[in-house]
Design an enzyme around this catalytic site. Structure first.
Site, PDB file in Angstrom:
ATOM      1  CG  ASP A   1      -2.145   0.923   0.965  1.00 50.24           C
ATOM      2  OD1 ASP A   1      -2.071   1.755   0.025  1.00 50.24           O
ATOM      3  OD2 ASP A   1      -3.143   0.833   1.696  1.00 50.24           O
TER       4      ASP A   1
HETATM    5  C1  BGC Z   1      -5.063   3.192  -0.092  1.00 47.62           C
HETATM    6  C2  BGC Z   1      -5.024   2.211  -1.248  1.00 47.62           C
HETATM    7  C3  BGC Z   1      -4.782   2.948  -2.540  1.00 47.62           C
HETATM    8  C4  BGC Z   1      -3.492   3.743  -2.424  1.00 47.62           C
HETATM    9  C5  BGC Z   1      -3.170   4.539  -3.673  1.00 47.62           C
HETATM   10  C6  BGC Z   1      -3.840   4.089  -0.079  1.00 47.62           C
HETATM   11  O1  BGC Z   1      -3.943   5.103   0.871  1.00 47.62           O
HETATM   12  O2  BGC Z   1      -5.164   2.513   1.134  1.00 47.62           O
HETATM   13  O3  BGC Z   1      -6.234   1.491  -1.303  1.00 47.62           O
HETATM   14  O4  BGC Z   1      -4.753   2.057  -3.614  1.00 47.62           O
HETATM   15  O5  BGC Z   1      -3.598   4.661  -1.338  1.00 47.62           O
HETATM   16  O6  BGC Z   1      -4.057   5.598  -3.819  1.00 47.62           O
END
Ligand code: BGC
Length: 789
Positions: free
Chosen positions: A221
């Site tokens: 993530d």
């Molecule tokens: C989220 C993810 C997301 C990523 C990119 C993170 O804060 O938890 O689900 O894909 O950001 O935007």
């Protein structure tokens, strides 16, 4: 060429460079081996692409909970195919979706973004999503592996969960999508039993890669990788975003010093290249299963608007109906609620995309022939003002003065996070200005606001009306973006005159990446709150039928924080009761991504849940209210009457940890064990016809059910098969059937082996007698049969 031959041609620094983002959304190209830039994008309701702005519009489908409410794997697969088409249009190879964490508690901030409380339903819908997208040549990354089922302190929280619960509940959907062939997977921010997930070798290397045989790419993530060795050895393959971060030179040193074997790096590179090969980003090898380059022609384009409308109606869930729906003999319709004029079509956070049109309930219902629609706001529960909607130009200004670039926007919302438009040189950028040409429809005191963090100068017709610095609130760095503070002010404006508004903000950076995020909000002059409700009641009393659209707000449902209450925000409960008292034919449309309390549910003629319905919201609502389409949804989550009744509400870490002490008892299994009765059970949802369940037969794990449409119109029923042993009841299979009036249909449902297995240091099939129920919802079995396994 074999991947290993390609890897052998790369030196260590090049291999390591491939394992950290080249920027916010991509991995670097390596032209010498024919590897293109590998582009990733959120997900899951659309494909946002590499920009976080309305300058790069996308189809916005209904929220994932709505998708799961269809219980229709074929429809979900078609939605996946559309998303692949969108990804290919935007040059995206990897869709950062689906979100397959569970509805453990109704307070979870990303509840709207997850499918269901039930691991089986989540796995089936998730697998169909993955297959639909990947059949279009685009990778998915089911996320967030694992136990990221709430938002509070998500970067650091430790989820304590026993092995049996983890295996039988939280890992189940992940195992399902991996076995369905997911090409990627995203690790979560949180820790599980003391180890942060990007370093969790036992779960990532052990369970995911070795035991399940996952050969895809494990992406972190965003900013979740916080260590060099531990994360590299822990199974995460790619650290996003970049190019900064704890790998790069530090990982190279760790390899040279023998702390991380080079074979570990090679395995990660192999996984990147394999995904690139699968998505067409690696030099046209013969092995590529998907024909055509990613930016090549799209075969048989899918009509995104029609599909968004169809999916929305199929997910709409009719909770109660005294017969008022579908509407008949309606000449005048009072349409009440701020969300009737400005639909809440999606939840907040990384799931946000920018559709180039949104059909509001007002626009959708106004298109119904022979019906006069009368709109009254009633009450506006939003805390922040909505972005000023009019033609806007974003100007990128050089530090020493001068214009670098201009981009048109559909609303006054500046969002460039991690990535500036390609024609803007970040080194020279000094400020970003929004210029709006606005012609009000109403004279009086217009409320304006700036939501964001930092210095802002606002002018109206060249005159400065605000010059201020807004400080961040709270400690979460993402909050400045997901839930920014707002500063309000008022300006007198006259109807029909044109005003030039501008907001100038010094360009910002966060962790070395572009960070421009602010909104110019606006609200028309409005009468007082009591007068708005009184006006709505007058309109309702005077009309044949009243439709109240009640909604949550961006401050209630978003990534980054959990909910504190299930109450509808503002004075909406009061508004609904007042309207229902004035008109017995009051239909409440609940426009929310997750459960809300509905203390008035027994006082209104019908309650229709539209979730976050995506961009075609209003057209789908007109289809369902008028009866052109049947509301197809069944609850993928149990709906509590009050928060106090809900069995699992604990989402706040104590000493840095949340213990999943309830074990496997979440959702309907927890409700059944507690003996409490929810407002609406898992699986509940009404159509416009009636069904008789005629007969059931079973041979081993194959169940056959015959049912007849006993109503007077075509309809659709979701046949749900529950497996019962002792007091325990679990969803084990389902199917969607369709039939005309009087018609009998037969469905055969195959229950998976896993339905009969429990985890006891390994999967064990529990032999013996089971009762199989064919049900309308979990607590409404219509037929049952005993089988021996
Ligand atoms: C989220 C993810 C997301 C990523 C990119 C993170 O804060 O938890 O689900 O894909 O950001 O935007």
């Amino acid at each position: 060429m074999e991947l290993d031959e390609l890897i052998a041609r790369l030196d260590l620094p090049t291999k390591i460079r491939l394992l950290t983002g080249a920027g916010m959304w991509s991995l670097p190209p390596i032209p010498e081996i024919g590897l293109d830039r590998l582009v990733m994008s959120d997900g899951p309701i659309g494909v946002r692409g590499e920009q976080w702005t309305s300058a790069d519009p996308s189809i916005a489908l209904p929220s994932p909970t709505a998708l799961a409410a269809t219980w229709d794997v074929e429809l979900v697969r078609r939605a996946g195919a559309l998303l692949a088409q969108e990804a290919r249009r935007k040059g995206v190879h990897v869709l950062l979706a689906p979100t397959i964490n569970l509805h453990r508690s109704p307070l979870g901030g990303r509840h709207f973004e997850c499918f269901s409380e039930d691991p089986y339903l989540t796995g089936e819908i998730g697998a169909a999503y993955v297959e639909g997208v990947q059949e279009g040549g685009v990778a998915t990354t089911p996320k967030h592996f694992v136990a990221n089922d709430f938002e509070t302190d998500r970067f650091t929280v430790d989820v304590r969960v026993d092995e049996k619960t983890l295996r039988e509940v939280y890992l189940r959907p992940f195992e399902r999508v991996v076995r369905a062939g997911a090409w990627g997977l995203m690790t979560a921010y949180n820790a599980v039993n003391g180890t942060t997930m990007t370093e969790h070798s036992a779960l990532v290397n052990g369970v995911l890669k070795d035991e399940w045989g996952f050969d895809g790419l494990v992406v972190s993530d965003w900013t979740a990788v916080r260590s060099t060795e531990a994360a590299a050895l822990g199974g995460t393959d790619v650290a996003m975003p970049g190019p900064f971060g704890p790998w790069g030179d530090k990982l190279e040193a760790a390899v040279r010093e023998g702390r991380v074997p080079e074979s570990v790096v090679d395995d990660k590179v192999r996984r990147v290249l394999r995904l690139a090969q699968r998505t067409g980003a690696l030099g046209g090898g013969e092995d590529r299963p998907v024909p055509g380059p990613i930016d090549g022609p799209i075969d048989g384009p899918i009509d995104g608007l029609a599909l968004a409308r169809e999916v929305a109606a199929r997910g709409f869930t009719l909770l109660t109906n005294d017969g008022v729906l579908p509407l008949r003999d309606v000449r005048t319709l009072a349409l009440i609620g701020s969300a009737a004029g400005e639909a809440r079509v999606m939840g907040g956070g990384s799931a946000q995309v920018f559709p180039d049109r949104i059909v509001s309930p007002l626009a959708g219902l106004s298109a119904l022939e022979g019906v006069e629609v009368r709109h009254a706001v009633g009450t506006d529960p939003r805390i922040r003002l909505a972005p000023l909607a009019c033609p806007v130009v974003a100007q990128f200004l050089a530090a020493g003065g001068g214009l670098l670039a201009e981009h048109p926007l559909a609303a006054a919302e500046a969002r460039w996070v991690g990535q500036l438009p390609p024609d803007v040189d970040g080194e020279r950028l000094g400020a970003v200005r929004l210029r709006a040409a606005y012609t009000p429809g109403t004279s009086g005191r217009h409320e304006l606001s700036v939501a964001g963090v930092g210095a802002f100068t606002v002018t109206v017709n060249g005159e400065t009306v605000l010059d201020a610095t807004i400080e961040p609130e709270g400690g979460d760095p993402a909050a400045a973006f997901l839930s920014p503070p707002e500063r309000r002010f008022a300006v007198e404006m006259a109807a029909g005159e044109s005003y030039e508004l501008s907001v100038t903000h010094p360009a910002g950076a966060f962790g070395g990446m572009a960070f421009v995020a602010y909104t110019l909000g606006h609200a028309d002059p409005a009468p007082g709150a009591d007068e708005l409700i009184a006006e709505a009641v007058r309109v309702a009393a005077d009309s044949d039928v009243a439709v109240v659209v009640a909604s949550t707000t961006p401050e209630v449902e978003s990534e980054g924080f959990d909910r504190e209450t299930l109450a509808l925000p503002g004075r909406q409960d009061e508004l609904i009761r007042a309207v229902a008292a004035a008109n017995p034919r009051t239909v409440v449309v609940v426009n929310a991504g997750s459960p809300v309390e509905m203390p008035w549910a027994d006082e209104v003629a019908a309650v229709l849940l539209t979730w976050f319905p995506g961009q075609e919201a209003g057209s789908a609502l007109a289809d369902v209210l008028s009866g052109r389409a049947e509301p197809g949804g069944r609850l993928p989550t149990t709906w509590p009457a009050t928060l106090a009744d809900a069995p699992v509400t604990d989402v706040t870490p104590v000493d840095g940890a949340v213990a999943y002490d309830e074990g496997a008892f979440i959702g309907y299994r927890a409700w059944e064990r507690s003996g409490r009765v929810p407002a609406f059970w898992f699986g509940h949802g009404l159509g416009y016809t009636t069904w008789s369940y005629d007969s059931i037969a079973a041979e081993g794990a194959t169940v056959t059910v015959a049912l007849t449409n006993t109503g007077d119109r075509f309809g659709r029923e979701v046949v749900q098969i529950y497996l019962c042993r002792g007091a325990d009841r679990r969803l084990a299979g389902f199917d969607v059937v369709e039939a005309g009036p009087g018609e009998t249909v037969i469905t055969t449902v195959f229950l998976p082996d896993s339905a009969f297995q429990v985890w006891e240091d390994g999967w064990r099939t529990v032999e013996g007698e089971y009762t199989l129920q064919a049900s309308h919802h979990v607590a409404d079995p219509r037929l049952s049969i005993t089988v021996k396994i």
